[in-house]
Design an enzyme around this catalytic site. Sequence first.
Site, PDB file in Angstrom:
ATOM      1  N   THR A  15       0.674  -1.303   0.037  1.00  0.00           N
ATOM      2  CA  THR A  15      -0.025   0.108  -0.076  1.00  0.00           C
ATOM      3  C   THR A  15       0.890   1.463   0.043  1.00  0.00           C
ATOM      4  O   THR A  15       0.416   2.187  -0.634  1.00  0.00           O
ATOM      5  CB  THR A  15      -0.837  -0.092   1.349  1.00  0.00           C
ATOM      6  OG1 THR A  15      -1.855  -1.044   1.072  1.00  0.00           O
ATOM      7  CG2 THR A  15      -1.776   1.395   1.425  1.00  0.00           C
ATOM      8  N   ASP A  58       1.254  -6.220  -4.730  1.00  0.00           N
ATOM      9  CA  ASP A  58       0.595  -6.334  -3.394  1.00  0.00           C
ATOM     10  C   ASP A  58       0.771  -7.615  -2.842  1.00  0.00           C
ATOM     11  O   ASP A  58       0.905  -8.743  -3.368  1.00  0.00           O
ATOM     12  CB  ASP A  58      -0.909  -6.521  -3.872  1.00  0.00           C
ATOM     13  CG  ASP A  58      -1.926  -6.204  -2.512  1.00  0.00           C
ATOM     14  OD1 ASP A  58      -1.716  -7.126  -1.755  1.00  0.00           O
ATOM     15  OD2 ASP A  58      -2.805  -5.709  -2.793  1.00  0.00           O
ATOM     16  N   SER A  59       1.190  -7.349  -1.444  1.00  0.00           N
ATOM     17  CA  SER A  59       1.944  -8.424  -0.842  1.00  0.00           C
ATOM     18  C   SER A  59       0.943  -9.560  -0.610  1.00  0.00           C
ATOM     19  O   SER A  59       1.436 -10.876  -0.392  1.00  0.00           O
ATOM     20  CB  SER A  59       2.581  -8.089   0.502  1.00  0.00           C
ATOM     21  OG  SER A  59       1.353  -8.087   1.467  1.00  0.00           O
ATOM     22  N   ASP A  91       0.171  -7.211   4.477  1.00  0.00           N
ATOM     23  CA  ASP A  91      -0.866  -8.391   4.437  1.00  0.00           C
ATOM     24  C   ASP A  91       0.153  -9.745   4.777  1.00  0.00           C
ATOM     25  O   ASP A  91      -0.345 -10.319   5.427  1.00  0.00           O
ATOM     26  CB  ASP A  91      -1.627  -8.611   3.121  1.00  0.00           C
ATOM     27  CG  ASP A  91      -2.745  -7.697   2.984  1.00  0.00           C
ATOM     28  OD1 ASP A  91      -2.853  -6.974   3.976  1.00  0.00           O
ATOM     29  OD2 ASP A  91      -3.177  -7.478   1.776  1.00  0.00           O
ATOM     30  N   THR A 161       2.798 -10.368  14.084  1.00  0.00           N
ATOM     31  CA  THR A 161       1.552 -10.804  13.317  1.00  0.00           C
ATOM     32  C   THR A 161       0.704  -9.499  12.957  1.00  0.00           C
ATOM     33  O   THR A 161       0.641  -8.703  13.822  1.00  0.00           O
ATOM     34  CB  THR A 161       0.928 -11.769  14.029  1.00  0.00           C
ATOM     35  OG1 THR A 161       0.149 -12.703  13.354  1.00  0.00           O
ATOM     36  CG2 THR A 161       0.046 -11.452  15.227  1.00  0.00           C
TER      37      THR A 161
HETATM   38  N1  ASN Z   1      -2.787  -5.120   0.297  1.00  0.00           N
HETATM   39  C1  ASN Z   1      -1.604  -4.410   1.020  1.00  0.00           C
HETATM   40  C2  ASN Z   1      -0.479  -5.435   0.593  1.00  0.00           C
HETATM   41  O1  ASN Z   1      -0.196  -6.154   1.522  1.00  0.00           O
HETATM   42  C3  ASN Z   1      -1.673  -4.295   2.431  1.00  0.00           C
HETATM   43  C4  ASN Z   1      -0.782  -3.205   2.868  1.00  0.00           C
HETATM   44  O2  ASN Z   1       0.078  -2.952   2.533  1.00  0.00           O
HETATM   45  N2  ASN Z   1      -1.278  -2.244   3.747  1.00  0.00           N
HETATM   46  O3  ASN Z   1       0.257  -5.204  -0.337  1.00  0.00           O
END
Ligand code: ASN
Length: 337
Positions: A15, A58-59, A91, A161
Site C-alpha cells: 500500500t 500487493d503482498s 498483508d 503478526t
Molecule cells: N494489500 C496491501 C499489501 O499487503 C496491504 C498493505 O500494504 N497495507 O500489499
Amino acid sequence: MTSNKHIALLYTGGTIGMQATAQGYAPMPDFPDVLSTLLDQADGLPRYTLYPYGKPIDSSNATPADWQTVGRDIAARYDGHDGFVVLHGTDTMAYTASALSFMLRGLRKPVIVTGSQIPLKAPRSDALQNLVTSLQFACSDAISEVAVYFNQRLLRGNRCTKMSTEHLQAFDTPNYPWLGEQRIQLRLDHHALLPRADAERFELPDYGRATVLSLRFLPGMPLQVLKAMLDLRPQALILQCYGAGNAPDRDPALIDMLARASGEGTVLVGCSQAPFGAVTIGAYAAGAEMTRAGVVSAGDMSFEAIYAKLHHLFALGLEPGQVRLAFAQDRCGEISA
Ligand code: ASN
C-alpha cells in the site's frame, strides 16, 4: 546515529506505494521518484540507495520464491551497506520478515521491514513516519536481526503478526516484548534484542519445493477435509488446534489419519488458534493422542514463523525426521525455550 551509514532501501510493493484506481488501490508507476523527492527533502536521514523491484506487488501475491529473492538480494548487497529497509505490503509482511530471519541467520546488521496502512501520497498517510523511523533504526549498531517497524513499535520480525486491518497500529508480537519504540527519542530494549552473532551464517536455499498446508479445527468439522488435505501428500500440515493444543478426540479416525500421514513422512505440527501463549500438545487428554500420532508442538511461535520455518527447513533439504527436530529448536529468536 545516522552519520556515515549507508542504507539499502528495497521497495517490493504494498500500500505504501499505491494509489487509488478504478479497480481499487494499485501500485503507482512513479513511486520511486516520488519517494526519492520526499526523502531528499527530509533532514537527518542517512545516505540511502533505493532498489525498486521491477514489478511492485500487493503482498497478498507474495510467495516463498519472493521471500527468497529478497533474502538473496540483501545477502548480495550485504557488504556494501550498513543496514537494510524493506518496503513491503502489510498483508504478508510477517511471513516475509519471518522467512528473512531464517535466511539471514547470524545477521550482524539491521534489516527493518516496514510499509503503511495508507498510501504515501494519500492524506493522513502513516508511510513517511514508518519509513523515516525505519531508516533511522537501520543505522543502529545495536540491532542485528530482522525487525518490523510499524507505528512507533519496533518488533521482532519472526514474532510479529498483523493484528488490525484498519488501525495504524497494525502489528504486534503477542508472545514477545517489543524491541524498541519511537518516542521523542528512539528507544531500544537491549534485553529483548538478539545478541550479535560471531559471524553470519546465511542460509539461502531454493524455496518453494515444499507443500505446506494448514488446517484450522472447527467444531463439528467433517473429517473428509483432513483426508482431502492429506491426500495431497503435503510435506507438512500445520494443525491449528484449540487453546493449549487440543483437538477433538471422540472419533479415533482423526488420530488414525494423522498417525498414518506422519508415518508416511508428512510433518505434522500443532499450534494454537489463540494468539497469546504457547501450545503444549498433550497437556489435556483431548490432545494427548496427537503426540502419539507424531504431532510436534509449535511452542509459542507465531503462525507466520511456523509456516516460513517449515518452508525453510524443507528448502535446506532436511528429511522429515530432521525437520521435526529442527522445527522445535530456536534458530533466531522465533520460539521461547
Ligand atoms: N494489500 C496491501 C499489501 O499487503 C496491504 C498493505 O500494504 N497495507 O500489499
